[in-house]
Design a protein around this motif. Structure first.
Motif, PDB file in Angstrom:
ATOM      1  N   LYS A 145      -0.534  -4.661   8.940  1.00  0.00           N
ATOM      2  CA  LYS A 145      -0.142  -5.096   7.599  1.00  0.00           C
ATOM      3  C   LYS A 145       1.310  -5.554   7.669  1.00  0.00           C
ATOM      4  N   MET A 146       1.712  -6.392   6.739  1.00  0.00           N
ATOM      5  CA  MET A 146       3.081  -6.881   6.727  1.00  0.00           C
ATOM      6  C   MET A 146       4.075  -5.769   6.407  1.00  0.00           C
ATOM      7  N   GLU A 147       3.694  -4.865   5.511  1.00  0.00           N
ATOM      8  CA  GLU A 147       4.536  -3.728   5.143  1.00  0.00           C
ATOM      9  C   GLU A 147       3.659  -2.483   5.074  1.00  0.00           C
ATOM     10  N   ASN A 148       4.292  -1.302   5.171  1.00  0.00           N
ATOM     11  CA  ASN A 148       3.542  -0.050   5.137  1.00  0.00           C
ATOM     12  C   ASN A 148       2.691   0.093   3.877  1.00  0.00           C
ATOM     13  N   ASP A 149       3.243  -0.359   2.747  1.00  0.00           N
ATOM     14  CA  ASP A 149       2.524  -0.184   1.481  1.00  0.00           C
ATOM     15  C   ASP A 149       1.693  -1.403   1.085  1.00  0.00           C
ATOM     16  N   SER A 150       1.565  -2.369   1.999  1.00  0.00           N
ATOM     17  CA  SER A 150       0.719  -3.531   1.710  1.00  0.00           C
ATOM     18  C   SER A 150      -0.732  -3.100   1.594  1.00  0.00           C
ATOM     19  N   LYS A 151      -1.443  -3.709   0.682  1.00  0.00           N
ATOM     20  CA  LYS A 151      -2.858  -3.375   0.502  1.00  0.00           C
ATOM     21  C   LYS A 151      -3.749  -4.262   1.380  1.00  0.00           C
ATOM     22  N   LEU A 152      -3.322  -5.507   1.569  1.00  0.00           N
ATOM     23  CA  LEU A 152      -4.140  -6.460   2.315  1.00  0.00           C
ATOM     24  C   LEU A 152      -3.734  -6.495   3.793  1.00  0.00           C
ATOM     25  N   PRO A 153      -4.684  -6.807   4.676  1.00  0.00           N
ATOM     26  CA  PRO A 153      -4.357  -6.894   6.100  1.00  0.00           C
ATOM     27  C   PRO A 153      -3.517  -8.124   6.417  1.00  0.00           C
ATOM     28  N   MET A 154      -2.817  -8.068   7.513  1.00  0.00           N
ATOM     29  CA  MET A 154      -2.006  -9.192   7.968  1.00  0.00           C
ATOM     30  C   MET A 154      -2.910 -10.343   8.386  1.00  0.00           C
TER      31      MET A 154
END
Length: 201
Positions: free
Chosen positions: A3-12
Motif C-alpha cells: 500500500k502507499m501508506e500504512n493506513d491506505s485502504k486500497l492496494p498499491m
C-alpha cells in the motif's frame, strides 16, 4: 499487501509501484515483478474492497513482515528495518534503487550484539563473532571490492552515514546504522548509534 501508506485502504497500483521504485519504463517494472514472482518473493492476486475487485501485490511474509502482524517471529533470527527511515533514505536525491538494494543485501550480516557485520550474525557468544571486511562482503555479494567500498562510504541518510568503518588491528570492519536496521528488540539505545550522530554533517 503493498500500500502507499500504512493506513491506505486500497492496494498499491503498478503505476504507484513504478513511482515509488523510481522506475520510468513499464517494461522494467514488468520484468522486476516477474523476477520477484519467480523467486517467490512476491505474488499478485485480486482483493475485494468497497464492492470492487482490485489487483494487489503481496510480499512473501517468509522474507518480509511486520512484527505486529506476525507475533511469533524471533528477533534473534530476524532483523528490524525502520520503514520510515528507509523511506527517507530512498527519498534522498543521490540515492538510487541499487543503493537501497545494497542496504537490504547487507541486512543478513548485521550482528545481534553490536550491529557490526559478521559471518555469524546469530551467534549469542560475542567472543565468537567473525567480523567481515570489505573483501569478505565483496565475495559474499559477488561485487567488486571498489564498488562495495564506494557504497559503504557514499550512502547517506539525514546527514548520517548508513555504514561506518571501525579499525580493528590490521582490518577494517563495518557497522550498520542501527537507526536503519537493528536486530534486537525495541529501539536502539543512543550508545549504539552515537558515532553516527557525532559524525553527522
Amino acid at each position: 499487501m503493498l500500500k502507499m501508506e500504512n493506513d491506505s485502504k486500497l492496494p498499491m497500483t503498478k503505476k504507484e509501484l513504478m513511482e515509488v521504485l523510481k522506475i520510468n519504463k513499464p517494461h522494467t517494472i514488468n520484468k522486476l515483478i516477474k523476477q520477484f514472482k519467480e523467486l517467490d518473493m512476491m505474488s499478485e492476486d485480486k482483493v475485494e474492497l468497497y464492492g470492487k475487485q482490485h489487483k494487489a501485490f503481496f510480499v512473501n511474509e517468509k522474507y518480509c513482515f511486520r512484527k505486529d502482524v506476525i507475533k511469533k517471529a524471533s528477533t534473534k533470527k530476524t532483523a528490524k528495518v525502520f520503514m520510515n527511515n528507509i523511506k527517507e533514505l530512498y527519498a534522498e536525491d543521490k540515492i538510487k534503487p541499487a543503493d537501497l538494494g545494497f542496504v537490504y543485501s547487507i541486512v543478513p550480516f548485521v550482528n545481534y550484539h553490536h550491529n557490526l557485520l559478521t559471518a555469524n550474525p546469530y551467534e549469542m557468544d560475542a567472543s565468537k563473532d567473525k567480523y567481515l571486511t570489505v573483501s569478505d562482503i565483496s565475495e559474499a555479494l559477488g561485487m567488486h571490492s571498489k564498488e562495495v567500498a564506494k557504497k559503504l562510504s557514499s550512502i547517506k541518510w539525514d546527514g548520517m552515514s548508513v555504514f561506518t568503518r571501525i579499525k580493528r588491528g590490521r582490518d577494517t570492519i563495518i557497522k550498520a546504522n542501527p537507526l536503519i536496521v537493528f536486530r534486537q528488540e525495541g529501539y536502539p539505545p543512543a550508545s549504539m548509534y552515537a558515532e553516527f550522530i557525532i559524525n553527522k554533517k
